[in-house]
Design a protein around this motif. Structure first.
Motif, PDB file in Angstrom:
ATOM      1  N   UNK A  93      -8.377  27.736  75.477  1.00  0.00           N
ATOM      2  CA  UNK A  93      -8.067  27.709  74.155  1.00  0.00           C
ATOM      3  C   UNK A  93      -7.975  29.075  73.433  1.00  0.00           C
ATOM      4  N   UNK A  94      -7.046  29.157  72.237  1.00  0.00           N
ATOM      5  CA  UNK A  94      -6.779  30.231  71.872  1.00  0.00           C
ATOM      6  C   UNK A  94      -6.813  30.109  70.443  1.00  0.00           C
ATOM      7  N   UNK A  95      -7.596  30.715  69.431  1.00  0.00           N
ATOM      8  CA  UNK A  95      -7.573  30.664  68.073  1.00  0.00           C
ATOM      9  C   UNK A  95      -7.239  31.890  67.509  1.00  0.00           C
ATOM     10  N   UNK A  96      -6.025  31.946  66.901  1.00  0.00           N
ATOM     11  CA  UNK A  96      -5.513  32.828  66.349  1.00  0.00           C
ATOM     12  C   UNK A  96      -5.679  33.098  64.955  1.00  0.00           C
ATOM     13  N   UNK A  97      -6.700  34.107  64.569  1.00  0.00           N
ATOM     14  CA  UNK A  97      -7.055  34.190  62.920  1.00  0.00           C
ATOM     15  C   UNK A  97      -6.028  35.237  62.350  1.00  0.00           C
ATOM     16  N   UNK A  98      -5.344  34.724  61.233  1.00  0.00           N
ATOM     17  CA  UNK A  98      -4.425  35.487  60.630  1.00  0.00           C
ATOM     18  C   UNK A  98      -5.044  35.736  59.182  1.00  0.00           C
ATOM     19  N   UNK A  99      -4.452  36.817  58.647  1.00  0.00           N
ATOM     20  CA  UNK A  99      -4.887  36.979  57.023  1.00  0.00           C
ATOM     21  C   UNK A  99      -4.285  35.956  56.256  1.00  0.00           C
ATOM     22  N   UNK A 100      -4.725  35.590  55.390  1.00  0.00           N
ATOM     23  CA  UNK A 100      -4.444  34.582  54.389  1.00  0.00           C
ATOM     24  C   UNK A 100      -3.422  35.347  53.192  1.00  0.00           C
ATOM     25  N   UNK A 101      -2.488  35.051  52.935  1.00  0.00           N
ATOM     26  CA  UNK A 101      -1.374  35.177  51.837  1.00  0.00           C
ATOM     27  C   UNK A 101      -1.245  34.158  50.836  1.00  0.00           C
ATOM     28  N   UNK A 102      -0.985  34.394  49.541  1.00  0.00           N
ATOM     29  CA  UNK A 102      -0.968  33.600  48.647  1.00  0.00           C
ATOM     30  C   UNK A 102       0.164  33.790  47.595  1.00  0.00           C
ATOM     31  N   UNK A 106       7.377  26.798  44.015  1.00  0.00           N
ATOM     32  CA  UNK A 106       7.758  25.924  42.871  1.00  0.00           C
ATOM     33  C   UNK A 106       7.030  24.524  43.027  1.00  0.00           C
ATOM     34  N   UNK A 107       6.070  24.300  44.350  1.00  0.00           N
ATOM     35  CA  UNK A 107       5.404  23.264  44.402  1.00  0.00           C
ATOM     36  C   UNK A 107       3.746  23.545  43.856  1.00  0.00           C
ATOM     37  N   UNK A 108       3.585  24.851  43.324  1.00  0.00           N
ATOM     38  CA  UNK A 108       2.303  25.153  42.942  1.00  0.00           C
ATOM     39  C   UNK A 108       1.802  26.405  43.654  1.00  0.00           C
ATOM     40  N   UNK A 109       0.407  26.446  43.436  1.00  0.00           N
ATOM     41  CA  UNK A 109      -0.217  27.894  44.228  1.00  0.00           C
ATOM     42  C   UNK A 109      -0.370  27.244  45.751  1.00  0.00           C
ATOM     43  N   UNK A 110       0.132  28.404  46.291  1.00  0.00           N
ATOM     44  CA  UNK A 110       0.078  28.114  47.827  1.00  0.00           C
ATOM     45  C   UNK A 110      -0.478  29.165  48.695  1.00  0.00           C
ATOM     46  N   UNK A 111      -1.223  28.836  49.944  1.00  0.00           N
ATOM     47  CA  UNK A 111      -1.616  29.778  50.926  1.00  0.00           C
ATOM     48  C   UNK A 111      -0.810  29.733  52.101  1.00  0.00           C
ATOM     49  N   UNK A 112      -0.691  30.766  52.758  1.00  0.00           N
ATOM     50  CA  UNK A 112       0.171  30.838  54.019  1.00  0.00           C
ATOM     51  C   UNK A 112      -0.299  31.797  54.905  1.00  0.00           C
TER      52      UNK A 112
END
Length: 183
Positions: A93-102, A106-112
């Motif tokens: 199992x590999x959990x890749x933790x990435x930074x959160x961008x926001x 057009x759909x509203x506030x988003x995180x990716x």
């Protein structure tokens, strides 16, 4: 009739291949991902060729594990879990933790997900092959940082991993509720 026989044969071959893959999982893992001393390597191709089990977001900046979490495993490991409800020997199992961008979309506030920060790796060892500090509770445990993905920076299972995984002890140390692919 020939088509039905061909389809039956194809199904049989697919089933036989998947069983062979599950049986070969431990052999492959303990030859290519874990060396004879129990040193765990970070597989480089997981995001491209492994199964994505699910994602988590820990959105509180100061929380342990803050970031966007994507979790991957080998295709045969996911199939075996769906069939048996157990992680097969050799499952990684590999959990890749990435930074959160926001930002506003057009759909509203988003995180990716942004750039990778760390990778947590767990290796299922049902035979308890290894006895070192990175092995415990039937798993091997490793932590890699983005600045050097070849060096395990985990102090040990007890010091680095166990505290966060204790709430998942009843599900074999894995937070399976976040992995819809296993259902």
């Amino acid at each position: 009739m020939a088509i039905i026989k061909a389809l039956g044969l194809a199904s049989l071959l697919t089933l036989a291949t998947s069983v062979t893959h599950a049986e070969d999982l431990a052999t492959h893992t303990f030859q290519n991902i874990v060396d004879s001393n129990g040193t765990i390597s970070l597989p480089a191709d997981a995001r491209e060729s492994w199964v994505h089990l699910g994602s988590w977001v820990v959105n509180e900046a100061g929380a342990p594990g803050a970031g966007f979490h994507d979790v991957y495993t080998q295709p045969e490991a996911a199939q075996t879990y769906r069939e048996s409800g157990e992680f097969a020997d050799g499952t990684v199992l590999i959990k890749e933790i990435r930074s959160i961008l926001s930002g506003d979309k057009t759909t509203g506030p988003a995180l990716w997900a942004g750039e990778p920060q760390v990778w947590f790796v767990m290796v299922r060892d049902r035979q308890n092959r290894f006895d070192g500090p990175h092995w415990g509770e039937g798993w091997g445990w490793a932590l890699y940082k983005a600045d050097n993905p070849t060096r395990n920076v985990s102090e040990s299972f007890e010091a680095t991993c166990k505290g966060c995984h204790t709430p998942a002890q009843q599900t074999n140390w894995v937070f399976i509720e976040g992995y819809p692919t296993l259902k």
